[in-house]
Write a protein that holds these residues in place. Structure first.
Motif, PDB file in Angstrom:
ATOM      1  N   PRO A  37      13.724   1.472  -1.061  1.00  0.00           N
ATOM      2  CA  PRO A  37      13.922   2.432  -2.162  1.00  0.00           C
ATOM      3  C   PRO A  37      14.489   1.814  -3.431  1.00  0.00           C
ATOM      4  O   PRO A  37      14.379   2.417  -4.509  1.00  0.00           O
ATOM      5  N   ASP A  38      15.072   0.622  -3.347  1.00  0.00           N
ATOM      6  CA  ASP A  38      15.605  -0.054  -4.542  1.00  0.00           C
ATOM      7  C   ASP A  38      14.535  -0.215  -5.624  1.00  0.00           C
ATOM      8  O   ASP A  38      14.862  -0.289  -6.813  1.00  0.00           O
ATOM      9  N   PHE A  39      13.273  -0.283  -5.213  1.00  0.00           N
ATOM     10  CA  PHE A  39      12.205  -0.640  -6.149  1.00  0.00           C
ATOM     11  C   PHE A  39      11.261   0.525  -6.457  1.00  0.00           C
ATOM     12  O   PHE A  39      10.235   0.343  -7.100  1.00  0.00           O
ATOM     13  N   ARG A  40      11.637   1.724  -6.015  1.00  0.00           N
ATOM     14  CA  ARG A  40      10.739   2.862  -6.182  1.00  0.00           C
ATOM     15  C   ARG A  40      10.459   3.166  -7.656  1.00  0.00           C
ATOM     16  O   ARG A  40       9.297   3.359  -8.043  1.00  0.00           O
ATOM     17  N   ASP A  41      11.495   3.241  -8.476  1.00  0.00           N
ATOM     18  CA  ASP A  41      11.289   3.589  -9.883  1.00  0.00           C
ATOM     19  C   ASP A  41      10.415   2.560 -10.589  1.00  0.00           C
ATOM     20  O   ASP A  41       9.542   2.919 -11.389  1.00  0.00           O
ATOM     21  N   TRP A  42      10.667   1.301 -10.301  1.00  0.00           N
ATOM     22  CA  TRP A  42       9.876   0.233 -10.930  1.00  0.00           C
ATOM     23  C   TRP A  42       8.408   0.337 -10.523  1.00  0.00           C
ATOM     24  O   TRP A  42       7.515   0.276 -11.376  1.00  0.00           O
ATOM     25  N   ILE A  43       8.132   0.499  -9.240  1.00  0.00           N
ATOM     26  CA  ILE A  43       6.757   0.587  -8.767  1.00  0.00           C
ATOM     27  C   ILE A  43       6.086   1.840  -9.306  1.00  0.00           C
ATOM     28  O   ILE A  43       4.919   1.821  -9.732  1.00  0.00           O
ATOM     29  N   ASP A  44       6.822   2.951  -9.324  1.00  0.00           N
ATOM     30  CA  ASP A  44       6.293   4.196  -9.909  1.00  0.00           C
ATOM     31  C   ASP A  44       5.876   3.991 -11.358  1.00  0.00           C
ATOM     32  O   ASP A  44       4.837   4.508 -11.806  1.00  0.00           O
ATOM     33  N   SER A  45       6.687   3.229 -12.108  1.00  0.00           N
ATOM     34  CA  SER A  45       6.399   3.021 -13.537  1.00  0.00           C
ATOM     35  C   SER A  45       5.112   2.240 -13.758  1.00  0.00           C
ATOM     36  O   SER A  45       4.533   2.284 -14.852  1.00  0.00           O
ATOM     37  N   LEU A  46       4.651   1.537 -12.736  1.00  0.00           N
ATOM     38  CA  LEU A  46       3.408   0.767 -12.829  1.00  0.00           C
ATOM     39  C   LEU A  46       2.199   1.581 -12.395  1.00  0.00           C
ATOM     40  O   LEU A  46       1.076   1.072 -12.382  1.00  0.00           O
ATOM     41  N   GLY A  47       2.431   2.838 -12.028  1.00  0.00           N
ATOM     42  CA  GLY A  47       1.333   3.698 -11.629  1.00  0.00           C
ATOM     43  C   GLY A  47       0.818   3.435 -10.227  1.00  0.00           C
ATOM     44  O   GLY A  47      -0.336   3.740  -9.926  1.00  0.00           O
ATOM     45  N   ILE A  48       1.674   2.882  -9.359  1.00  0.00           N
ATOM     46  CA  ILE A  48       1.284   2.587  -7.981  1.00  0.00           C
ATOM     47  C   ILE A  48       2.016   3.545  -7.053  1.00  0.00           C
ATOM     48  O   ILE A  48       3.251   3.603  -7.078  1.00  0.00           O
ATOM     49  N   PRO A  49       1.302   4.304  -6.228  1.00  0.00           N
ATOM     50  CA  PRO A  49       1.980   5.186  -5.277  1.00  0.00           C
ATOM     51  C   PRO A  49       2.848   4.368  -4.321  1.00  0.00           C
ATOM     52  O   PRO A  49       2.439   3.308  -3.853  1.00  0.00           O
ATOM     53  N   VAL A  50       4.057   4.865  -4.027  1.00  0.00           N
ATOM     54  CA  VAL A  50       4.974   4.108  -3.191  1.00  0.00           C
ATOM     55  C   VAL A  50       5.701   5.028  -2.225  1.00  0.00           C
ATOM     56  O   VAL A  50       6.087   6.144  -2.583  1.00  0.00           O
TER      57      VAL A  50
END
Length: 411
Positions: A37-50
């Motif tokens: 979960p540490d990286f959820r916001d970052w991955i979300d910002s790239l338009g990749i479902p996580v």
């Protein structure tokens, strides 16, 4: 094709999968990530479902413990952690994999991914980011991933070490995995490590920096490192600092913990050498020791742009940081703490592009000695030369292979 990319680890484990995800998307494929979960916001910002998996790593004992005071786990606590991660993986990865046609799992702690792929009757790929993660008579296994663990002595028999490594895997996870496999109608496995790694693992490491030791070995597919392109401009404060004097020394330990005096050691070392310093705060929250203008603390920035403008990079030896620094032509001092970081320290020394510092906590004297060697003109020249051989197309090559292999069902 819809691909699930899954890992449990720090940013160095997640970022290569993000690089692969973006390459797959560019080739018209659907991608889903399963990551802490540490990286959820970052991955979300790239338009990749996580789908987040497990607890926040930044708050865990492994990543918050100072380097000089490694986390200690009792056998009972280790068992509890193993039970928790296996149960979480079976639940979370199973949900994230719905509708996917293939699972790609990175890091050796992906205990459940292959069993879930087997249950869903879809292909599975295991990927390592460092050669020593994969069994070979040419090298020893990496030390257990806890701070303070050191590599096996050079005189040890590699085959015996790998046999012991396999036993440890099975003793830790064997009964847990097989219990979950039985619950979904799968037969037990007798060698957990081989089950996870498969007989055709992928190696996402640059062939110049981390070559597979036996080029004739057909069982390992080396794609090259999966590098995420970074086009972000450097912050204005950092840009101003870089332009205000000679190239500084960069100090950063990424997701590692740190002793309280590490920032003092780094800055005292830079000043002893008449150099300016950039200190990356990282997960340890490193800070400056005073308000002098010769030092600057930074957060998460574009390392690809920054490393091309520094005199040297001092770091913990993560695969990603090592590769980015080498690609930028920056000489390195690697102070390894755990797992594959010891390998990258040795490689930097072997290639002549920097210095392998002793594991653990540096002193001002030891770090000054290491940097004096690393800042020599011949080391800098060698680093610039090696940089021209470091590839940047590993993620693209891996994405194309995944699509081609899935199309022809050749897994």
């Amino acid at each position: 094709m819809r691909v699930l990319l899954s890992t449990i680890g720090s940013r160095g484990d997640v970022q290569p999968l993000v690089a692969l995800a973006l390459q797959l998307k560019a080739l018209g494929q659907e991608v889903h990530l399963c990551a802490p979960p540490d990286f959820r916001d970052w991955i979300d910002s790239l338009g990749i479902p996580v789908t987040p998996i497990g607890p926040e790593l930044r708050k865990s004992a492994l990543f918050s413990a100072p380097l000089a005071a490694p986390a200690q786990f009792s056998p009972r606590r280790r068992r509890q952690l193993a039970e928790a991660t296996v149960a979480t993986q079976f639940e979370t990865i199973a949900a994230a994999a719905q509708g996917c046609g293939i699972i790609v799992a990175a890091t050796a702690l992906q205990i459940a991914a292959r069993s879930l792929a087997e249950m869903m009757k879809i292909p599975y790929v295991f990927v390592a980011y460092c050669p020593t993660v994969l069994p070979s008579p040419h090298h020893a296994p990496p030390p257990f991933p806890l701070p303070g663990q050191v590599p096996a002595p050079a005189t040890a028999d590699n085959r015996e070490l790998w046999a012991g490594n396999a036993r440890r895997f099975h003793e830790t996870f064997g009964s847990l995995l097989n219990s979950h496999r039985a619950s979904v109608g799968l037969a037990p496995v007798s060698d957990i490590r081989s089950h996870i790694f498969t007989d055709r693992p992928w190696l996402a490491a640059d062939p110049t920096l981390g070559p597979w030791p036996d080029p004739a070995d057909p069982t390992v597919f080396q794609t090259g490192a999966w590098i995420l392109p970074d086009e972000r401009p450097l912050p204005s404060e950092l840009e101003t600092f870089l332009q205000a004097g000679d190239p500084p020394i960069y100090f950063g330990f990424g997701s590692m913990g740190a002793p309280q005096n590490l920032n003092q050691v780094m800055i005292q070392t830079a000043r002893a050498l008449g150099r300016r310093a950039i200190v990356s705060r990282g997960w340890a929250g490193l800070s400056l020791v005073d308000d002098e203008a010769d030092c600057l603390a930074v957060g998460e920035v574009n390392q690809q742009a920054l490393f091309a403008r520094v005199a040297a990079v001092v770091h913990h030896g993560g695969a990603g940081t090592t590769t980015v620094a080498a690609r930028a032509g920056a000489p390195q001092v690697v102070i390894p703490q755990l797992y594959d970081q010891h390998y990258w320290a040795r490689q930097i020394h072997h290639l002549g592009i920097g210095t392998a510092h002793a594991p653990g906590t540096p002193t001002t004297e030891s770090l000054t000695t290491a940097l004096k060697h690393t800042l020599r003109p011949d080391v800098a020249a060698r680093a610039r030369s090696i940089a021209t051989a470091v590839r940047s197309d590993g993620a693209q090559a891996a994405a194309q292979c995944l699509i081609a292999a899935e199309t022809h069902s050749s897994f």
